[in-house]
Design a protein around this motif. Structure first.
Motif, PDB file in Angstrom:
ATOM      1  N   ALA A 245      -3.220  42.180  61.612  1.00 58.85           N
ATOM      2  CA  ALA A 245      -2.458  41.996  62.843  1.00 58.85           C
ATOM      3  C   ALA A 245      -1.232  42.902  62.897  1.00 58.85           C
TER       4      ALA A 245
ATOM      5  N   VAL B  94       0.502  39.066  68.400  1.00 53.54           N
ATOM      6  CA  VAL B  94      -0.360  39.741  67.442  1.00 53.54           C
ATOM      7  C   VAL B  94      -1.804  39.732  67.946  1.00 53.54           C
ATOM      8  N   ASN B  95      -2.710  40.266  67.142  1.00 56.86           N
ATOM      9  CA  ASN B  95      -4.090  40.494  67.563  1.00 56.86           C
ATOM     10  C   ASN B  95      -4.824  39.257  68.069  1.00 56.86           C
TER      11      ASN B  95
ATOM     12  N   THR C 268      -1.260  33.040  64.258  1.00 52.31           N
ATOM     13  CA  THR C 268      -0.573  33.552  63.084  1.00 52.31           C
ATOM     14  C   THR C 268       0.681  32.763  62.782  1.00 52.31           C
TER      15      THR C 268
END
Length: 439
Positions: free
Chosen positions: A158, A284-285, A2
């Motif tokens: 996310a 994040v994810n 990201t």
């Protein structure tokens, strides 16, 4: 990954180049902000049609199986092209020069849709057959700019928060997850005092450095911080944001992070947490995806957990990223444009249940259940969306290179004050480039 932000000059150039184009309502491939003429049936034959999808390094396999199945069902050929990192900068530079794919992974926030000049460059996805399939919390949460839908969400947006190693917590006597930022720091100090590594940062790749600042701004964001920044009523140099930058640096200076903080990579970070080399990482994810690739659900459930964090509590910071959504470009070729819409319909229609199973991820559709073997940490991350607040990328009108400036700080090339000053100057320039009031 990201990364989410592009260098200032490239961003401003894209805004100015696209703003200087001819009438956005003209041309065979330009539908303005109106809905597409039609949404073809999912398996309409497309023999001889070739589509290109742009993807980043961490999203270039997400559509692979769906694209293969779509090709088998329709006869279309889909080429997934990996665009070099930094992805957003590279895409915007290519688009500004007139190079466009049929589809691309793209961060579906209003600021990033503005950056790509959605009205000029993208097809409207209004009227898509998959819209009403989204869970209520996600249906209109992202992908929309000025009332027009330009991005199709394919995975859970996310959320920034803390991924932690349960075994490391147990080893150092951390019996429960921290209830706020200060408790998290206290847990980190306890781990360090006993000889462990509390936090792991991937400063070598830079882009995640901003998460440490943004989670500290979650409560302020709920109270309208970014509205004030957008109106030039509050600045990065004012105490709220500057103090968050200072806090991040003070924790680094205290020795609570990995010693190789300025060279460590995204892959290093995932390996460190999974192996127990470090206790926590704010990420994040997509960070979890690499651990999934190295492990299995049983091991992940045993070792890895997730909790959202903010100064006052457990508030997550949501940040839909480029791996979560796709956009469809206006190419001037009506057949390819229709095929691109058809591919999205297929992906979020017939193919979606199998896609969720193959990716082993949380479903974003009401009629499709999340697979039973999706790891608990990923479910916890998804569950945090409902109470989360938007990140800078979501709520700010433009997004300066905060992460690069923070990386410079980690490398000893900037003070917190300099980071804030540089970031504010970038914000001002970008805001001026899009004609924002007050700048």
């Amino acid at each position: 990954m990201t990364r989410l932000r592009k260098p200032l000059i490239a961003a401003a150039a894209v805004v100015l180049l696209t703003a200087g184009c001819s009438d956005p309502g003209a041309g065979s491939g330009d539908t303005g902000s109106s809905a597409p003429a039609s949404w073809p049936a999912e398996t309409t034959k497309l023999d001889g049609v070739n589509l290109t999808i742009w993807a980043a390094q961490n999203s270039n396999t997400v559509a692979k199986k769906v694209a293969e199945d779509f090709g088998a069902a329709t006869g279309a050929k889909i080429n997934i092209l990996t665009v070099p990192d930094p992805y957003e900068q590279s895409v915007q530079t290519k688009v500004a020069s007139g190079d466009k794919p049929d589809l691309a992974f793209w961060q579906p926030t209003a600021s990033q849709l503005t950056a790509i000049n959605a009205k000029q460059n993208l097809q409207s996805l209004d009227g898509a057959p998959f819209i009403d399939k989204y869970t209520p919390a996600l249906k209109d949460a992202t992908g929309i700019l000025d009332g027009t839908r330009y991005a199709a969400l394919v995975t859970v947006p996310a959320v920034e928060g803390v991924w932690y190693n349960k075994e490391v917590f147990a080893k150092y006597g951390i019996a429960s997850t921290p209830k706020n930022f200060d408790e998290m720091v206290a847990a980190g100090r306890k781990i360090k005092a006993a000889g462990g590594v509390p936090f792991y940062e991937m400063g070598g790749e830079k882009w995640a450095t901003q998460w440490w600042v943004q989670v500290q701004l979650a409560d302020a964001a709920k109270q309208g911080l970014w509205d004030k920044v957008n109106k030039n009523e509050e600045k990065f140099t004012d105490p709220t944001i500057l103090d968050a930058i200072k806090k991040y640096k003070s924790l680094v200076d205290e020795g609570l992070f990995n010693k190789n903080i300025t060279s460590a990579t995204f892959v290093d970070q995932g390996k460190a947490l999974l192996s127990g080399e470090a206790a926590m990482a704010i990420q994040v994810n997509t960070f979890f995806s690499q651990m999934q690739a190295q492990s299995n659900t049983a091991e992940l459930n045993k070792k890895i957990g997730f909790f959202p964090i903010s100064p006052a509590g457990n508030i997550g910071t949501n940040i839909p990223d480029q791996s979560n959504a796709l956009i469809a470009f206006k190419t001037g070729d009506a057949k390819r444009e229709g095929a691109a819409r058809q591919f999205l319909s297929y992906w979020l229609g017939t193919a979606y249940p199998e896609f969720v199973k193959d990716l082993n991820t949380v479903s974003i559709q009401t009629g499709v259940e999340t697979p039973a073997d999706v790891p608990d940490a990923l479910k916890a991350n998804a569950d945090s969306i409902g109470e989360s607040v938007g990140s800078m990328q979501v709520l700010a009108i433009v997004n300066p290179d905060l992460y690069l400036n923070l990386a410079n700080m980690l490398a000893g090339q900037a003070t917190p004050e300099k980071v804030a000053e540089t970031t504010q100057a970038q914000f001002d320039q970008l805001a001026q480039a899009i004609g924002a009031a007050g700048f």
